[in-house]
Every structure is written in C-alpha cells, then in structure tokens.
Design a protein around this motif. Structure first.
Motif, PDB file in Angstrom:
ATOM      1  N   SER A  91      48.359  49.467  40.172  1.00  0.00           N
ATOM      2  CA  SER A  91      47.139  48.903  39.328  1.00  0.00           C
ATOM      3  C   SER A  91      46.575  50.475  38.766  1.00  0.00           C
ATOM      4  O   SER A  91      46.258  51.165  39.835  1.00  0.00           O
ATOM      5  N   LEU A 281      45.780  38.242  40.753  1.00  0.00           N
ATOM      6  CA  LEU A 281      45.132  39.305  40.861  1.00  0.00           C
ATOM      7  C   LEU A 281      45.491  40.364  39.625  1.00  0.00           C
ATOM      8  O   LEU A 281      44.934  40.986  39.154  1.00  0.00           O
ATOM      9  N   ASN A 285      43.464  42.156  37.012  1.00  0.00           N
ATOM     10  CA  ASN A 285      43.469  43.506  36.743  1.00  0.00           C
ATOM     11  C   ASN A 285      43.545  43.977  35.346  1.00  0.00           C
ATOM     12  O   ASN A 285      43.256  44.642  34.747  1.00  0.00           O
ATOM     13  N   LEU A 288      40.640  43.411  33.287  1.00  0.00           N
ATOM     14  CA  LEU A 288      39.642  44.421  33.457  1.00  0.00           C
ATOM     15  C   LEU A 288      40.110  45.854  32.808  1.00  0.00           C
ATOM     16  O   LEU A 288      39.259  46.473  32.422  1.00  0.00           O
ATOM     17  N   GLN A 289      41.388  45.937  32.938  1.00  0.00           N
ATOM     18  CA  GLN A 289      41.786  47.020  32.183  1.00  0.00           C
ATOM     19  C   GLN A 289      42.225  46.885  30.630  1.00  0.00           C
ATOM     20  O   GLN A 289      42.753  47.922  30.116  1.00  0.00           O
TER      21      GLN A 289
END
Lengths: 326, 527
Positions: A91, A281, A285, A288-289
């Motif tokens: 990540s 997960l 991520n 969020l990215q």
C-alpha cells in the motif's frame, strides 16, 4: 437439461447485472469532484503536466469512450493497472507520477487475486461458525416454540444484532488476544489469524439465521408429514434432522445468498480493524488513495461474486427441494 | 436385549475414527504463536505507507525514510536533542572540514561495505551527491543543482566538494550529511529504472530482504562495520488504524508502534509491560496562509489572524503531543531561538490591523476556508475547531474543512492562482538540523511550496543567511534578521513543535529514536 437452461439464462442475466454495475461505478468515479490525475501527479505538479498525463491516459475522452476502452480490456481479463501500487502489492503513497524512476505498477487483477482467497477464507469460516451456532441455538428454539429455548434464541439474536462490528472487534481483540492471549489478532501469519475476525463476522450473520431457522423449524414441525412420520415409527431425531431440517434449510439457504452481500460489507470494517490482508482492506486503501482502477476492478469482481453465489444458491435450493422453479 | 443396526454401527465407527484422528491433530497449525519474543525480529508498525519506489531521492515520505534509516548509511548522524541540538556523530565520515567558504573536505572510513558486497568509497559519495542534486529528483534535498557542484575524489576515502560555481557556501553540506543516505555508485550508474528503484542497498545495520504486501522485511547485516546487530531482523509493517496498532502492541505481536494519540498514551502509561518514548521532534505544525491571493496577500491581515490565535489553548488541546516553541523551525534545529517578535494572542492588535487593512471587525472579508486533515497528525480536527472559533470571534468569516489525508494532500500545495482554500494545516519534518530544509523550502520565491509567497525582502534575507561564510555568521543572521523578518511578515504561523511519541515493549532495550522518528536499532535487544 433443466440445469443447463437454468445456468445459461441466469448467467446471461448475471452478465447484464455486472455490466450495469461496471457502468455505474465507472461513471460515478468520473463525475465525483476531484481530479485523479492531480492525485497521481502530486499537489505541486503544473497544470500543463496534469493535462498531458490526463490526455496520455485518455482521461479527457468522453466517458462512454473511456468505458468502451475499459470494457474491451475487461472481457480479455485485463482490469488495468493500479494508479499507485507497485508490483509488490504494498500500500503506497507519496511518489510523484512523473518521476522517471517510478516502479512498475501492479495489475489490478493480480492484486484482487492475491487478496480474494484471504477474504473467501475469512467469509467461509465466518459462515461455518455462524451456521454451527445458529443450528445450535435455532433448532431447539424452533422445536419448542414459546418455551425457554425459543426465548433464549430470541434474546441471543436480539443482543447480537445490536452489537456494532467495529466495537465487537476491538473488545474481542482486547479480551481474547490482549488479556487471555488465546488468539493472535492483527495481520496474517497463519490460519489462527482468521478466527477472531471470523467470530466477529459470525456474530453479525447469526441473528437473521437464528430467527429464520427458529421460525422455519417451528412452521415445519406443524406440517402433517411430521405427524405422519411419528405414525410411520420414525424416531424424533430422524424426523427432525432427516426431514424437518431439510425442509427448513431452503429459506435459510436463500437467506445465506443475501447475507453474503452483507458479509462483504462487514468484511471492509473487520479487515481494517484486524489489519487482515483481504479484499476489504484492499478496498479501503484503494478508496483512501483514490485508486480508481482498483476500485472499479473490485466492484466488478464483487458484483460477479454476488451474481455467482445467488445462481449457486438457487441451484442448490432446487436440488434440496425439487418443487422449486427458478 | 440391546440391538445395533448396520447404520448405527457405521455411524459410531466413523465417530470413533474421527475422534481418534482429532487427538492426533497438532493444534499448532491453528494456534501457532506469533507474539514477539526474545530472538524474534523487531516488529515496527508504521502509521504511514511507503511509496513503492526504493530510490531514496524519489520521495520525502517519512515512513520510507524510517526504513532507509535502518538500511542505509549516512556520513554523520545528528541526535538533535534539546540540550545539544548541534551534536554530530560521525558514521561513514571520519571528518568533515571546511577548507574555505566554497570547499569542503570529507574523509571516509575504509572498513565499510554495501550489502551487495561492494566496498564503500569516495566514488559513492560523489555519485550520491551528483545524482541527488539532479533537478528531476523529486526529493530536492540539495542546496543547488548538479551543475553548480564540482566534486573530486583525490583518493578512495577523500571527497572534495566545491560549490564556487553555484555561488553558495559549502558548509550547507555539513548538516545535510546527516540526512542524505549514501547510495552505491554502481546502483546509480544503473540508471533511473535500474536497481535503485527495486530494493535498498546500503551500508546500515540491517539489509533489505523483501517487500511482502505491506511488510518490509529486513535482516541483520552480519558485516556491519560496528558489529552485527543483536536482533535477527526487523519487520516494518504499515497499519493504518491507530487502535489496531495499539492492540497489536498490547497483545505482544508488535514490538513498537508510532504516532500515538495523547489518550492512548494515558491508557498505556498504566501498563507495566509497555514503555513510552517521547522526544521533541524536528517537526513544527503550521497554519499556512495562501499568500498569493486575497485577503492573505496582505501581511496586515495575516498578522491580524495570528493575533487572534491563542497558542496556549492549542497546546492544551494537544496535551503531551505538543511542545511550546516560538519560531519557524523546531528547537532541535540549528539557529532556533524564541523570537521576541513572534506574534502573540492580542485581540486589540488584531482589530487594529484589520481596520488598517480595510476590514474593520472583519467586515468586507471574503468567506474564508481553513483546510485540515484528520487521521494522520494528532488532534488536527480538535485544534482546527478551536482556531476557527478564535478567528470567528475576531470577525474572520472562516469555515473549517476537515478532509481525510489523501484529499487534504491533494489540496496542500500552492498552484497557479494560489492553492485551494485560504489557510491549510500541515507539519514539516526533516531529519537534519539544517533550517533551510524548512525556511527556504517554504518561504523563498523559488520554492514557496504551500504559501505561494513571493517577497523580495524575504528572498534577500534567506539568500544572505545561506551565503554566510561560516556557521557562526549564519546563525547570527538567522537569529537576528531572517527569522525575525519571517515573524514580521508571517507567511505562516508555527503553532507548536510536535512531540514524537512511540510505545514499545518494555523488554525492548537499546533503541535510539531520532527526533524525526528514524531509529538506530543496531544495539537493540529483547531483554
């Protein structure tokens, strides 16, 4: 012959659903505020570079053209490349898009295929635990309507449905991992790391299963064939497990198909809390990215999974109860 | 007489068989312990992810700098403690001497090898300086581009750096020596898409093994020139959630976690198995004004906003995570002093300046947006609300926008026409005593990363302090001219200095934590 026509019909319907989901996700990601190119290029990148990258990537073409290009890749098994993740799957964040030393980007399909088995393992164990517990509580409840086993099943499912999964996850980790040291909680180094998050998901799944099983079992036990069973000299155990439970399983099975979609929602939170390296997960991520290709890929794969599970559930239901037609 | 049917016989026989098999199952398969113990690697849980490009010049990401600190070697290290901020410990260098204003001589150790076996020599320092100074390197740590440098290597263990072509003094490399990881000349020769991007190759106490998902796996370097580390390795793992990191520490899976919230510190302080390490960091947290657009292009409005903010209240919100400071750099950096003219909470002065700027009691000011993040720095939302309320009290029509880190980062930097919003919250942390890594980066018109400020007076002062012939003279200019000028023009308001808080297992001994969060684990043991 029935199975074949059933499968063809349902798979065609499923393909249409996946296509519509893909179109919706693709369009939504492109009309929401915020330019993904600026995220890729870094906050200080000049406008000219932003436009250049966007043009090179075809992000300034009409949405329908972009979608056509994307889907032509999807049908060939190419879900594109992640905007930010390197080939090793870490990540990431912070690198500049125009950096000539930028490492190779990961393929979306590879990232999904790496994490999907982890989530399926978690979901599978959660369902096993939920079913085992639901049978243990729900069957006695259904066999004794209005009496204490029924009330116990009701109270348990009422308590379970009121427990938020993020809270339960933290509490169970504190109790079973920190205080008692029975189970590891964070990350994944082996099968033991799946147990605690699976228990949390099972608690989320159980209330509906218990209620359905209790009601369904109670209804079936009132059916004439149960009374006839006694006359035929069948033991109570044989009547309950061999006949009543089999009939009571059909609504349960249909429910499981629906519950699975809820399960994938719960997986997002549970995997984040336990840092469990599954699809949940990965999704968090990616969001969020703002890793749009990854979000699209995950949406397509999960919608395909929903469709597939529902087809499988319907097929199994017809096998259990041949009177059903889909 | 009891009878047995064929069905019952088979059922019971199968049950017996299954029971016997169960007794033979090794439960370790399900319940293998993963808890940190003596002889196990140190497990570090990072709050931030890495970049995916191992080239140290490709990023300024703190988590990756932390990994680099374990693997890479540095010419010097600077512990940067409050009582001795300028202390320097030689690592790969044995001496660094200023021969004249533009010439620096660096002498190197002769017993050091890179992890791939290549001996560390002067050519590596030359290649690192020249490569890192290239204009296309995103990190941009060096004082001038490659063409302004003349680097010669009279022998394998001596480097001469000459900055005469660039017109800036060579002493700028003194503090940077503790910040710049030394790369192998062979790796650098491999080009921009060569081995540099694939893995880390340094001279440090731990060698890079692999990146497995979010785990960076390091193992002890048996040939480390200061002796093999005591722990067999380090697992450096990104875990985004603060509660998850704390739970992992509490159950013994993690050896050390970073960026604790003040409430978590209170919880952990009562735990006998956990130790807390707090260190005043190199990071100041700032309220940056967008100086290239109204109304904060007017220094009077900026100063009025500064007078509206009571820094003591912000520190109260932060608790143990904030340290009092009155300058644009951290107290552990070169040149720090409490500035006498640093703006203080003064509502009267605020109103006076607003009136002078043409906005009496804030009337006529446009709607202002203050942007902050949540989830990365401690308490940003909480003290952001306090600042917003204090500004509103003085008549500033401010609204607070709270964003998650990616969206906030996307809006952080200056862009043509000024960055988004009118004020934005951000910290700046650089693991070197060098003050220009903050001052020049943000306030010189050639960089102006967040503020967008272009002020010839500030430029001149920053050039003057940078071009001072020696460090004593430079400190005098910094403290007497440049820093007071910044406090007068307030392109930003430094709110406080961050306190770096780590929590670790109490049996983890011998770990040194630098004020930028990097660590020296070469002497670490599990007691």
């Amino acid at each position: 012959m029935f199975v074949l026509s059933f499968l063809v019909r349902r798979l065609l319907q499923g393909a249409l659903i996946v296509f519509i989901v893909s179109l919706l996700i693709f369009t939504l990601l492109r009309v929401v505020p915020g330019d993904p190119v600026r995220l890729m290029a870094g906050g200080m990148a000049p406008e000219a570079l932003i436009e250049q990258i966007a043009k090179d990537m075809g992000l300034r073409d009409p949405i329908i053209v972009q979608f056509g290009r994307y889907m032509s890749g999807v049908v060939q098994g190419d879900l594109g490349q992640s905007f930010v993740r390197p080939a090793n799957g870490a990540s990431t964040g912070g690198a500049n898009f125009n950096d000539s030393t930028r490492g190779e980007r990961a393929k979306v399909l590879d990232l999904i295929l790496e994490t999907l088995p982890m989530t399926l393992q978690l979901a599978g164990l959660a369902i096993v635990i939920a079913l085992a517990f639901s049978f243990l509580v729900g069957i006695p409840g259904g066999l004794a309507p209005g009496r204490w086993p029924d009330r116990l099943a009701f109270y348990i499912s009422s308590i379970f449905v009121s427990l938020p999964n993020f809270w339960l996850g933290i509490i169970l980790a504190l109790l079973l991992s920190v205080k008692l040291g029975w189970l590891p909680a964070i990350g994944y180094q082996g099968f033991a790391y799946t147990i605690l998050p699976a228990i949390v998901l099972a608690v989320e799944l159980s209330p509906v299963l218990i209620r359905t099983l209790t009601a369904s079992m109670a209804g079936i036990m009132m059916e004439p064939f149960v009374a006839v069973g006694k006359v035929r000299g069948l033991s109570r155990r044989r009547i309950v497990f061999g006949h009543a439970l089999r009939n009571a399983s059909v609504p349960l099975l249909n429910l499981l198909g629906i519950q699975f979609s809820g399960l994938l929602g719960g997986v997002l939170i549970v995997e984040f809390i336990f840092d469990y390296p599954g699809l949940g997960l990965l999704t968090i991520n990616a969001v969020l990215q703002r890793d749009f290709p990854l979000i699209q890929g995950i949406a397509i794969v999960t919608s395909a999974i929903f469709v597939f599970i529902n087809i499988a559930v319907d097929l199994v239901a017809t096998m259990i109860d041949p009177r059903l037609e889909y | 007489m009891p009878t047995i049917s064929r069905r019952n016989f088979l059922t019971h026989a199968a049950s017996l068989g299954a029971g016997a098999a169960l007794l033979n199952v090794n439960p370790d398969f399900f319940f293998s312990s993963a808890f940190a113990q003596s002889g196990k690697p140190m497990v570090f849980l990072s709050a931030e992810n890495i970049t995916g490009n191992w080239d140290p010049t490709s990023h300024t990401t703190l988590s990756q700098i932390n990994v680099q600190a374990f693997v890479m070697g540095f010419l010097t290290r600077t512990p940067m403690r409050l009582d001795n901020p300028e202390e320097t410990v030689y690592e790969l260098a044995t001496s660094i001497k200023l021969l004249d204003a533009n010439t620096l001589e660096i002498k190197l150790r002769d017993d050091v090898k890179f992890h791939d076996g290549k001996p560390f020599k002067a050519e590596d320092v030359k290649a690192t300086f020249e490569y890192g100074s290239r204009k296309d390197r995103p990190a941009q740590w060096y004082p001038g581009p490659t063409e302004t440098l003349d680097i010669t290597t009279p022998d394998d263990h001596t480097v001469i750096v000459n900055t005469a072509k660039g017109g800036y003094p060579a002493h700028l490399f003194v503090f940077l020596a503790s910040y710049l990881p030394m790369m192998s000349a062979t790796d650098i020769a491999g080009g921009p898409s060569g081995p540099l991007t694939q893995r880390l190759n340094g001279t440090g106490p731990f060698r890079f093994v692999a990146q497995k998902g979010n785990d960076t796996v390091l193992e002890a370097n048996k040939d480390y020139f200061r002796g093999e580390p005591k722990i067999p390795g380090i697992n450096f793992t990104f875990v985004g959630d603060a509660t998850t990191r704390m739970l992992s520490l509490l159950n013994g899976q993690a050896s050390i976690v970073e960026r604790l919230e003040p409430e978590q510190v209170t919880t952990l302080e009562g735990n006998k198995a956990i130790a807390i390490n707090s260190v005043v960091s190199v990071e100041n947290k700032y309220l940056w004004f967008r100086c290239s657009k109204p109304p904060f292009n007017d220094p009077k409005v900026r100063m009025a906003a500064c007078h509206a903010i009571d820094l003591a209240m912000i520190r109260e919100v932060l608790g143990s995570a904030g340290h009092e400071s009155y300058n644009y750099v951290s107290p552990v950096k070169f040149g720090y002093t409490d500035l006498p003219n640093y703006p203080k909470y003064d509502p009267e002065a605020c109103q006076k300046l607003l009136a002078e700027a043409g906005f009496p009691k804030g009337k006529g000011l446009p709607d202002l947006e203050y942007i902050t993040s949540v989830g990365f720095y401690p308490k940003t939302k909480e003290y952001g609300e306090v600042i917003t309320a204090m500004l509103q009290e003085q008549g500033f029509p401010v609204t607070l926008t709270v964003l998650e880190p990616v969206a906030w980062n996307e809006r952080l930097y200056d862009r043509p026409g000024g960055g988004p919003g009118h004020m934005i919250d951000c910290g700046w942390s650089t693991g070197s005593p060098e003050p220009d890594l903050v001052l020049r980066t943000h306030f010189h018109s050639s960089s102006k990363r967040i503020t967008g400020i272009e002020d010839p007076q500030i430029d001149a002062s920053l050039d003057k302090e940078r071009n001072a012939p020696n460090l004593e003279e430079r400190k005098k200019i910094l403290q007497g001219e440049t820093m007071p000028l910044l406090a007068e023009k307030v392109p930003a308001l430094s709110l406080f200095t961050s306190v770096m808080i780590h929590a670790m297992q109490k049996d983890l001994a011998g770990l040194f934590i630098y004020p930028d969060g990097t660590m020296d684990a070469s002497k670490t043991t599990f007691a």
